[in-house]
Design a protein around this motif. Structure first.
Motif, PDB file in Angstrom:
ATOM      1  N   GLN A   9       0.962  -1.239   0.032  1.00  0.00           N
ATOM      2  CA  GLN A   9       0.115   0.256   0.080  1.00  0.00           C
ATOM      3  C   GLN A   9       0.870   1.286   0.098  1.00  0.00           C
ATOM      4  OE1 GLN A   9      -2.640  -1.702  -0.917  1.00  0.00           O
ATOM      5  NE2 GLN A   9      -3.922  -0.393   0.036  1.00  0.00           N
ATOM      6  N   THR A  10       0.661   2.184  -0.840  1.00  0.00           N
ATOM      7  CA  THR A  10       1.465   3.394  -1.073  1.00  0.00           C
ATOM      8  C   THR A  10       0.785   4.688  -0.296  1.00  0.00           C
ATOM      9  OG1 THR A  10       1.770   2.680  -3.269  1.00  0.00           O
ATOM     10  CG2 THR A  10       2.193   4.995  -2.688  1.00  0.00           C
ATOM     11  N   MET A  11       1.813   4.922   0.532  1.00  0.00           N
ATOM     12  CA  MET A  11       1.457   6.194   1.401  1.00  0.00           C
ATOM     13  C   MET A  11       2.129   7.511   0.738  1.00  0.00           C
ATOM     14  SD  MET A  11       3.135   7.195   5.196  1.00  0.00           S
ATOM     15  CE  MET A  11       2.285   5.920   6.085  1.00  0.00           C
ATOM     16  N   HIS A  12       1.318   8.648   0.709  1.00  0.00           N
ATOM     17  CA  HIS A  12       1.865   9.796   0.059  1.00  0.00           C
ATOM     18  C   HIS A  12       2.251  10.757   1.091  1.00  0.00           C
ATOM     19  CE1 HIS A  12       0.967   9.386  -4.426  1.00  0.00           C
ATOM     20  NE2 HIS A  12       0.310   8.160  -3.926  1.00  0.00           N
ATOM     21  N   TYR A  13       3.260  11.538   0.947  1.00  0.00           N
ATOM     22  CA  TYR A  13       3.711  12.583   1.988  1.00  0.00           C
ATOM     23  C   TYR A  13       4.433  13.736   1.171  1.00  0.00           C
ATOM     24  CZ  TYR A  13       8.658  10.453   1.378  1.00  0.00           C
ATOM     25  OH  TYR A  13       9.800   9.941   0.867  1.00  0.00           O
ATOM     26  N   GLN A  14       4.676  14.858   2.033  1.00  0.00           N
ATOM     27  CA  GLN A  14       5.281  16.037   1.710  1.00  0.00           C
ATOM     28  C   GLN A  14       6.811  15.994   2.345  1.00  0.00           C
ATOM     29  OE1 GLN A  14       3.348  19.651   1.891  1.00  0.00           O
ATOM     30  NE2 GLN A  14       1.336  18.859   1.307  1.00  0.00           N
ATOM     31  N   ASP A  15       7.737  16.515   1.731  1.00  0.00           N
ATOM     32  CA  ASP A  15       9.038  16.501   2.308  1.00  0.00           C
ATOM     33  C   ASP A  15       9.509  17.804   1.994  1.00  0.00           C
ATOM     34  OD1 ASP A  15      11.728  16.421   3.367  1.00  0.00           O
ATOM     35  OD2 ASP A  15      12.059  14.263   2.781  1.00  0.00           O
ATOM     36  N   ILE A  16       9.411  18.885   2.724  1.00  0.00           N
ATOM     37  CA  ILE A  16       9.932  20.370   2.192  1.00  0.00           C
ATOM     38  C   ILE A  16      10.455  21.100   3.252  1.00  0.00           C
ATOM     39  CG2 ILE A  16       8.650  22.642   1.842  1.00  0.00           C
ATOM     40  CD1 ILE A  16       6.107  21.155   1.050  1.00  0.00           C
ATOM     41  N   GLY A  17      11.629  21.543   2.923  1.00  0.00           N
ATOM     42  CA  GLY A  17      12.532  22.404   3.601  1.00  0.00           C
ATOM     43  C   GLY A  17      13.853  21.673   4.402  1.00  0.00           C
ATOM     44  N   GLU A  18      14.627  22.345   5.061  1.00  0.00           N
ATOM     45  CA  GLU A  18      15.939  21.976   5.443  1.00  0.00           C
ATOM     46  C   GLU A  18      15.972  22.207   7.008  1.00  0.00           C
ATOM     47  OE1 GLU A  18      19.237  22.569   3.192  1.00  0.00           O
ATOM     48  OE2 GLU A  18      18.844  21.507   1.500  1.00  0.00           O
ATOM     49  N   GLY A  19      16.528  21.593   8.017  1.00  0.00           N
ATOM     50  CA  GLY A  19      16.861  21.751   9.507  1.00  0.00           C
ATOM     51  C   GLY A  19      15.932  20.929  10.307  1.00  0.00           C
ATOM     52  N   PRO A  20      15.907  21.192  11.589  1.00  0.00           N
ATOM     53  CA  PRO A  20      15.197  20.276  12.508  1.00  0.00           C
ATOM     54  C   PRO A  20      14.051  19.737  11.780  1.00  0.00           C
ATOM     55  CG  PRO A  20      16.195  22.221  13.549  1.00  0.00           C
ATOM     56  CD  PRO A  20      16.221  22.578  12.096  1.00  0.00           C
TER      57      PRO A  20
END
Length: 270
Positions: A9-20
């Protein structure tokens, strides 16, 4: 949007920016776009990970192995392992706060701080539990989300927005146009949310910076519930958001973003 697969099953997600790293959990019947105002600002100094709950947004229905919010918290932890993220903060609204609490219990050394918004980590009150499970059973029986059910959830989401506002219109339209598979997937997740286990005693033992925020006119998660959590979690901070209902981060986006910035400025560093 990016993808991650668990048991086919495929989960979609956002991954934006850098840092903590800050991991966001959206509310039941919403998706990752709910956090857009906060991610736009916080991603300038943090790495923001926003998974879409099973059956929500672009994510597939929950895998057979995911039967509870505890299971889903493990799914998110698997995503973070895949991304090689060791430590992170959690921001969860409603069901997002419920599974975030499960994740803290599962991996306490990895969570640096916690924000619980418009949520409750205790058992669902019996009367409310019965009411929600009746709605979920209706969805399952008809394999559709009727306009009556949409009305039921819609009137519990907002405090200050008119019914024909773009935000409420989009929320309603998303549910009304859900196909059979999506309707059943949402019902399955709803049973996880409203049939969750009692996490209150676990939360009372938390020893990490915790911020609790709630809309002053929240009908789904009354202010009293947040006050109980604030009283139970030692050292927690409490913010009452005026002129806001359950989806307080959208009704008062600037204020919520400001409070999150202040909280993370105190508890997170590069």
């Amino acid at each position: 949007m990016k993808t991650f697969t668990i048991n086919t099953q495929t989960m979609h997600y956002q991954d934006i920016g850098e840092g903590p790293v800050i991991v966001f959990g959206h509310s039941y019947l919403w998706d990752s776009s709910m956090w857009a105002p906060q991610v736009e600002v916080l991603s300038q100094s943090h790495r923001c990970i926003v998974p879409e709950f099973w059956g929500h947004g672009a994510s597939a229905a929950a895998p057979e192995s995911t039967r509870s919010l505890k299971d889903y918290a493990n799914d998110v932890l698997s995503l973070l392992d895949y991304l090689e993220i060791d430590t992170f903060s959690l921001v969860g609204l409603s069901s997002g706060g419920m599974w975030a609490t499960e994740l803290v219990v599962n991996a306490p050394a990895r969570v640096t701080s916690l924000v619980l918004m418009d949520t409750f980590v205790g058992l669902e009150p019996e009367v409310v539990h019965t009411k929600y499970f009746a709605k979920l059973a209706e969805i399952e029986e008809n394999a559709t989300i009727t306009s009556d059910i949409v009305d039921f959830f819609d009137e519990r989401q907002f405090a200050a927005l008119e019914k024909d506002s773009p935000l409420r219109t989009a929320f309603r339209q998303r549910l009304l146009t859900a196909d059979k598979e999506r309707a059943l997937a949402l019902a399955k997740v709803g049973r996880m949310v409203f049939g969750r286990r009692d996490m209150f005693e676990y939360a009372e033992m938390f020893a990490l910076p915790t911020l609790i925020m709630v809309g002053a006119q929240d009908r789904m998660r009354p202010v009293l519930e947040s006050q109980l959590m604030h009283d139970g979690i030692t050292g927690s901070e409490f913010v009452l958001i005026p002129n806001a209902g359950h989806i307080s981060n959208l009704e008062q986006a600037d204020l919520v973003t400001e409070k999150l910035q202040q909280f993370f400025a105190k508890h997170l560093s590069r």
